[in-house]
Design a protein around this motif. Structure first.
Motif, PDB file in Angstrom:
ATOM      1  N   VAL A 332      18.008  17.284  86.253  1.00  0.00           N
ATOM      2  CA  VAL A 332      18.001  18.577  86.929  1.00  0.00           C
ATOM      3  C   VAL A 332      17.072  19.543  86.186  1.00  0.00           C
ATOM      4  O   VAL A 332      17.058  19.577  84.954  1.00  0.00           O
ATOM      5  N   ASP A 333      16.298  20.305  86.938  1.00  0.00           N
ATOM      6  CA  ASP A 333      15.403  21.319  86.373  1.00  0.00           C
ATOM      7  C   ASP A 333      16.062  22.691  86.518  1.00  0.00           C
ATOM      8  O   ASP A 333      16.249  23.180  87.628  1.00  0.00           O
ATOM      9  N   GLU A 334      16.439  23.318  85.388  1.00  0.00           N
ATOM     10  CA  GLU A 334      17.084  24.626  85.396  1.00  0.00           C
ATOM     11  C   GLU A 334      16.133  25.731  84.942  1.00  0.00           C
ATOM     12  O   GLU A 334      16.563  26.838  84.606  1.00  0.00           O
ATOM     13  N   SER A 335      14.825  25.437  84.941  1.00  0.00           N
ATOM     14  CA  SER A 335      13.856  26.400  84.406  1.00  0.00           C
ATOM     15  C   SER A 335      13.851  27.718  85.174  1.00  0.00           C
ATOM     16  O   SER A 335      13.549  28.768  84.608  1.00  0.00           O
ATOM     17  N   SER A 336      14.181  27.677  86.457  1.00  0.00           N
ATOM     18  CA  SER A 336      14.191  28.907  87.251  1.00  0.00           C
ATOM     19  C   SER A 336      15.288  29.863  86.791  1.00  0.00           C
ATOM     20  O   SER A 336      15.202  31.069  87.007  1.00  0.00           O
ATOM     21  N   LEU A 337      16.334  29.322  86.152  1.00  0.00           N
ATOM     22  CA  LEU A 337      17.444  30.155  85.682  1.00  0.00           C
ATOM     23  C   LEU A 337      17.342  30.481  84.202  1.00  0.00           C
ATOM     24  O   LEU A 337      17.638  31.592  83.774  1.00  0.00           O
ATOM     25  N   THR A 338      16.922  29.483  83.402  1.00  0.00           N
ATOM     26  CA  THR A 338      16.955  29.636  81.943  1.00  0.00           C
ATOM     27  C   THR A 338      15.581  29.746  81.308  1.00  0.00           C
ATOM     28  O   THR A 338      15.474  30.138  80.150  1.00  0.00           O
ATOM     29  N   GLY A 339      14.529  29.384  82.044  1.00  0.00           N
ATOM     30  CA  GLY A 339      13.194  29.381  81.463  1.00  0.00           C
ATOM     31  C   GLY A 339      12.907  28.134  80.649  1.00  0.00           C
ATOM     32  O   GLY A 339      11.809  27.970  80.115  1.00  0.00           O
ATOM     33  N   GLU A 340      13.875  27.227  80.545  1.00  0.00           N
ATOM     34  CA  GLU A 340      13.695  25.986  79.782  1.00  0.00           C
ATOM     35  C   GLU A 340      13.048  24.927  80.665  1.00  0.00           C
ATOM     36  O   GLU A 340      13.642  24.488  81.658  1.00  0.00           O
ATOM     37  N   PRO A 341      11.823  24.479  80.339  1.00  0.00           N
ATOM     38  CA  PRO A 341      11.112  23.560  81.234  1.00  0.00           C
ATOM     39  C   PRO A 341      11.589  22.113  81.179  1.00  0.00           C
ATOM     40  O   PRO A 341      11.296  21.336  82.078  1.00  0.00           O
ATOM     41  N   LEU A 342      12.309  21.736  80.122  1.00  0.00           N
ATOM     42  CA  LEU A 342      12.699  20.332  79.978  1.00  0.00           C
ATOM     43  C   LEU A 342      13.834  19.977  80.944  1.00  0.00           C
ATOM     44  O   LEU A 342      14.811  20.724  81.066  1.00  0.00           O
ATOM     45  N   PRO A 343      13.736  18.832  81.641  1.00  0.00           N
ATOM     46  CA  PRO A 343      14.812  18.391  82.547  1.00  0.00           C
ATOM     47  C   PRO A 343      16.095  18.114  81.771  1.00  0.00           C
ATOM     48  O   PRO A 343      16.053  17.716  80.602  1.00  0.00           O
ATOM     49  N   VAL A 358      16.919  19.345  91.752  1.00  0.00           N
ATOM     50  CA  VAL A 358      17.174  17.948  91.385  1.00  0.00           C
ATOM     51  C   VAL A 358      15.844  17.206  91.315  1.00  0.00           C
ATOM     52  O   VAL A 358      15.131  17.092  92.315  1.00  0.00           O
ATOM     53  N   LEU A 359      15.495  16.736  90.132  1.00  0.00           N
ATOM     54  CA  LEU A 359      14.236  16.021  89.948  1.00  0.00           C
ATOM     55  C   LEU A 359      14.381  14.533  90.192  1.00  0.00           C
ATOM     56  O   LEU A 359      13.447  13.877  90.661  1.00  0.00           O
TER      57      LEU A 359
END
Length: 784
Positions: A332-343, A358-359
Motif C-alpha cells: 500500500v502507498d500511503e505517501s498521500s497521507l504521510t509523505g512517505e514514498p516507500l510502499p 493499493v500497489l
C-alpha cells in the motif's frame, strides 16, 4: 425514501403505506396528476392548515443550525479577493443560508444552509447571477470554461492587432492631410472591431465591475472598466466629429492585455493549487461493496458505504474508507497521507487508511471509518478550514482593499481635473487619468497572503504535515524553545522485544522455539512479543509439557529438562550458577527477562522502547539552529534523563502528569520563551493548549479530537525541522509579496500622475505586478 421505509414490503405497493398517505394528506406529495401539473406550472392551490404552518415555522427557527447541511462548490471567473467577498456577502443575505465562506485562491466556497428554506440549486443560481461560473468539485466543465476564455482572448487579440494596424495608418494623418472620407474609411472599421473587443472580450469584466458597484465592493474590474470606457466613448465622440484623435486602440489593448494576464494567472494559480487539488481528490467517488448477493463486490456510489460494510479494493485503486483487512495482503502507498514514498506491506488484520493506494494485491476491507469520519475525510475538513481562516493582518489588508479602488478613482479624476486647470488639452488630461486608474493593482495586495497560504498548506500536506491553523507558520518562525514528549515523539512508543542474547550452546533459533512453545498459551505482553519474534523469523514452536504459570515467570518441561522464563528473582538459583553471565550494558529504559534450560542460564531477552531512527538528527538540527530543547515524560525521571542523554538533550524532566507538563511550559513562557510543544494530540492536550505552537504526533487517534495547530502524520521527528524551515520560507514569501505590492503602488501611481506613462504601458505594468506576486510564490513550490 418510501420504498426503504419499514412498512414497505413490496416496492410496487409504496402507495399503500401510511407514510405515503400522510405525505398526501399534508400536501407534500400531489394527490393527483392534475395537481402535479398545477404545481409544475406554479398554480398549486394546496393550503396547509395554519396551525401546522405555525408549528413548522417555529421548528425551523429552533433547529436551523442543527439540521443544516454543508455544500462545497468550485467558483470560476473570480479575478480578485473582492469577488470572493461579494459572493460571501450575497449568500449570507440569502434566505436559508446560515454561513458562507468563499476563498479566492482555492476557487472554493463552502456554505451551511437549511434544506427546508433553500437548496443547492438556488445557491448556485445566486452565484451565477453575480456573473460567476459554479462547478461541483471535479466537474469537467472547468475545462470547457478555460476553452471559452481562451477563445475570447484569441478573438480579442486578433481584432486588437487589426485595430492597432489601422490606428497607425490613421495616426499618419498627423503628418499629412487626410480627407474626411479617408478618415471615415479608417475610423469605422476600427470602431466596429474595438466594439467587439470591448463588449465580447470584456463581457465578464463589466459584469463583475457592475456587481462590485451595486454591492459597494469595487475591484480591479471597476478600474479597467472605467479606463477602457472612458477611452472608448471619447473616441466615439471624436469619430462622429471627424477627428483623428481616437483611442480605440487604447481601449482594445486594455481589455486584451487583461485577458492575457488572467490566462497566465490562471495557469500559475493552477500550478500552486495542483498538490492541493490532488489531495482533495483522494476520496473515491465509487466503491465495490461485497455482499451475499455480490461476493466479489459491486460498484456503488461511495456515499452508500456504511461502517461495518466489507468492500474490495484492487490494484491501482484508492481505498475509500478506514478499515481492517478482512482478507488478502499486498503493498500500500500511503505517501498521500504521510509523505512517505516507500510502499508498506499490509496483511489480514492490519489497519489501512482511506486515501491510500493499493500497489499490489487485492484486499477485502471491513470499514470502521467512512466519509468525514475517515482519516482522509478529517484531513480534508481540517485543511479546508485552515484555508478559509484569515490571519489578523490579512483581515486588515482586505479592509484596506475596500477603500483602495475608490481612492484610485478619485486620484484619476483629480489628476484629469488638475491637468485641465493647468492648461493641458482634454485628450492629454483624459489619457493621464486613465493611466492612473489602470496602473494601480489592488490584486497584488489581495493575493499576497492567500497565495502563500495555499502554497504553504499544500507543501506541508505533500510532506505529511497536516496544518490546522495557518498562524502556525507565523508561530513556528517565532518560537525559540521546543518541549518534546518522550513516548511516541522521540521513541517509537511501544514496548517490544529488542534483542535476544544467547548464553551457552543453544542458538537464537533454538531459544525462540523453546520460548515460543512455553509462552504460546499465555496472554502476557512478554509472551506476545516473544511469539511475534518467533513468527517473524519463521521458527517452529517446540511442544512443552508440565507448563506452570507463576506471578513472576513461567516454567515447563522439554525432553525431561526444565525450561524457565521470568524475572531475575524467578531465576535467582540459575543466575547464581552463572556468575560470569554477561548481558552487555543495560540501559535504564530497558527491561531484562531471563531464560534457563536444564538448570543453567541459556538466554536473556531485552525488552523496552527504542528511539525513532531520525530522533537524533532532528534534535541535532534543532539544537544547532539555537533552539532550547527540553524532554518531558510521564515515565520515571531516571529513564527520561537517560533518553535525553542519548539524544544530546541537556534538560529533561520525568514523572510528569499532563497538567504538570502544561505547568512546565508555563514556567518557560514566564522566562520569556516562546514554546512549541510536541506530543500526543489527545493525552498531552493541556500542554499543547498552553504552548505557543502545538504540534501533535499522529498515533492513529481521531484527528478531530487533537488539540494541535498541526499534526505530523508520519510521526517522524525530522518533520518538525521540515516544518520550521517551511514556515520560514512561507513567511519570507509573504513579506516579499506584501513589500512588493506596497512598493509597486507607492511608486507607480505618482509616475502615472506625472504623465510619464501611456495607458498601454500602465496596464502592462499592472498585469506584470500581479504575475510577479504569483511567480514569487511559485518559486516556493519549485524550491520544495
Amino acid at each position: 425514501m418510501l420504498i426503504d421505509s419499514s412498512d414497505a414490503g413490496d416496492p410496487e405497493s409504496f402507495r399503500e403505506t401510511e407514510l405515503f398517505k400522510k405525505c398526501q394528506e399534508l400536501g407534500i406529495i400531489p394527490r393527483s396528476e392534475a395537481e402535479l401539473i398545477e404545481r409544475s406550472q406554479g398554480r398549486s392551490t394546496t393550503v396547509f392548515p395554519q396551525t401546522a404552518l405555525d408549528q413548522e415555522r417555529d421548528y425551523q427557527e429552533s433547529t436551523a443550525a442543527e439540521s443544516s447541511l454543508s455544500l462545497t462548490l468550485k467558483v470560476t471567473l473570480m479575478w480578485c479577493p473582492a469577488c470572493a467577498w461579494v459572493i460571501e456577502e450575497t449568500l449570507k443575505r440569502s434566505p436559508g443560508v446560515i454561513s458562507a465562506s468563499c476563498n479566492f485562491v482555492t476557487d472554493r466556497i463552502r456554505c451551511d444552509y437549511d434544506p427546508v428554506l433553500t437548496s443547492p440549486q438556488r445557491i448556485i443560481d445566486s452565484i451565477q447571477g453575480l456573473g460567476y461560473e459554479v462547478l461541483l468539485p471535479g466537474e469537467e466543465a472547468e475545462a470547457r470554461e478555460r476553452k471559452i476564455e481562451f477563445i475570447r482572448f484569441v478573438v480579442s487579440a486578433l481584432l486588437t492587432m487589426n485595430v492597432m494596424m489601422l490606428s497607425f495608418a490613421l495616426y499618419s494623418g498627423f503628418f499629412t492631410e487626410f480627407s474626411r472620407e479617408t478618415i471615415w474609411k479608417l475610423s469605422w472599421p476600427i470602431f466596429i472591431m474595438a466594439s467587439v473587443v470591448l463588449f465580447y472580450g470584456g463581457h465578464n469584466i463589466y459584469r463583475r465591475a457592475w456587481t462590485g458597484i451595486t454591492t459597494a465592493a469595487l475591484s480591479m474590474e471597476t478600474l479597467i472598466t472605467a479606463g477602457s470606457f472612458s477611452a472608448y466613448f471619447y473616441s466615439i465622440y471624436g469619430l462622429l466629429s471627424g477627428s483623428i484623435h481616437l483611442y480605440f486602440d487604447t481601449a482594445s489593448m486594455l481589455i486584451t492585455l487583461v485577458l492575457l494576464g488572467k490566462l497566465l494567472e490562471r495557469r500559475a494559480k493552477a500550478e500552486v493549487q495542483a498538490d492541493l487539488a490532488n489531495f482533495f481528490s483522494l476520496r473515491p467517488t465509487k466503491v465495490r461493496i461485497c455482499s451475499e448477493q455480490y461476493p466479489q463486490g459491486r460498484y456503488v456510489a461511495a456515499e452508500n458505504l456504511q461502517k461495518g460494510d466489507t468492500f474490495r479494493v484492487e490494484e491501482s485503486e484508492v481505498i475509500a474508507a478506514d478499515g481492517f483487512i478482512f482478507e488478502g495482503e499486498g503493498a500500500v502507498d500511503e505517501s498521500s497521507l504521510t509523505g512517505e514514498p516507500l510502499p508498506i506491506t499490509k496483511k489480514t488484520g492490519d489497519l489501512v487508511n482511506s486515501g491510500s493506494k493499493v500497489l499490489q494485491g487485492t484486499l477485502e476491507i471491513q470499514a470502521v471509518g467512512v466519509g468525514e469520519d475517515s482519516v482522509v475525510g478529517q484531513m480534508i475538513a481540517i485543511m479546508e478550514k485552515a484555508l478559509e481562516e484569515k490571519t489578523p493582518f490579512e483581515g486588515k489588508a482586505e479592509r484596506a482593499l475596500q477603500w483602495f479602488v475608490p481612492v484610485i478613482i478619485a486620484l484619476g479624476v483629480g489628476t484629469g481635473l488638475v491637468c485641465l486647470l493647468s492648461g493641458l488639452t482634454f485628450d492629454q488630461a483624459m489619457i493621464r487619468a486613465v493611466t492612473v486608474m489602470v496602473i494601480s493593482c489592488p490584486c497584488t495586495l489581495g493575493i499576497a497572503i492567500p497565495m502563500a497560504r495555499v502554497a504553504g498548506i499544500s507543501l506541508a500536506g505533500k510532506n505529511g504535515i497536516l496544518v490546522r491553523d495557518f498562524s502556525s507558520f507565523e508561530q513556528a518562525d517565532r518560537v525559540n524553545a521546543f518541549v518534546l514528549d518522550k513516548t511516541g515523539t522521540v521513541t517509537k512508543g511501544h514496548w517490544s522485544l529488542l534483542q535476544v542474547i544467547p548464553v551457552g550452546s543453544l542458538s537464537e533459533a533454538d531459544i525462540l522455539g523453546l520460548a515460543a512453545g512455553l509462552e504460546k498459551e499465555s496472554d502476557h505482553l512478554i509472551a506476545a512479543e516473544i511469539i511475534k519474534e518467533a513468527v517473524k523469523v519463521q521458527v517452529q514452536f517446540v511442544s512443552l509439557e508440565e507448563i506452570k504459570v507463576f506471578e513472576n515467570g513461567i516454567s515447563g518441561a522439554f525432553a525431561d529438562e526444565k525450561v524457565k522464563i521470568g524475572s531475575r528473582e524467578f531465576l535467582a538459583r540459575e543466575l547464581k550458577s552463572s556468575p560470569d553471565l554477561a548481558v552487555g550494558e543495560k540501559k535504564p529504559e530497558h527491561s531484562l527477562v531471563f531464560m534457563s534450560y536444564a538448570g543453567r542460564m541459556c538466554a536473556v531477552f531485552v525488552f523496552g522502547d527504542e528511539l525513532k531512527p531520525n530522533s537524533i538528527p532532528a534534535i541535532n538540527r534543532l539544537r544547532g539552529a539555537g533552539y532550547r530543547v527540553t524532554l518531558v515524560s510521564g515515565d520515571d525521571d531516571q529513564t527520561t534523563k537517560s533518553i535525553a542523554e542519548e539524544l544530546g538533550i541537556g534538560e529533561a524532566q520525568g514523572g510528569k502528569l499532563p497538567q504538570e507538563k502544561a505547568n512546565l511550559i508555563s514556567t518557560l513562557q514566564q522566562q520569556g520563551q516562546l514554546v512549541a510543544m510536541v506530543g500526543d494530540g489527545i493525552n498531552d492536550a493541556p500542554a499543547l493548549i498552553q504552548s505557543d505552537l502545538a504540534i501533535a504526533v499522529h498515533s492513529g487517534s481521531d484527528l478531530g479530537k487533537e488539540a494541535a495547530d498541526l499534526t505530523i502524520m508520519r510521526g517522524d521527528p525530522l518533520q518538525i525541522w521540515d516544518f520550521v524551515q517551511l514556515a520560514q520560507e512561507v513567511r519570507r514569501k509573504i513579506y516579499q509579496n506584501l513589500g512588493f505590492s506596497f512598493f509597486y503602488n507607492l511608486v507607480s501611481i505618482p509616475i502615472a500622475m506625472s504623465g510619464l506613462l501611456s495607458p498601454l504601458i500602465a496596464v502592462c505594468a499592472m498585469l506584470l505586478s500581479s504575475l510577479t506576486v504569483i511567480g514569487n510564490t511559485l518559486l516556493l513550490l519549485r524550491k520544495n
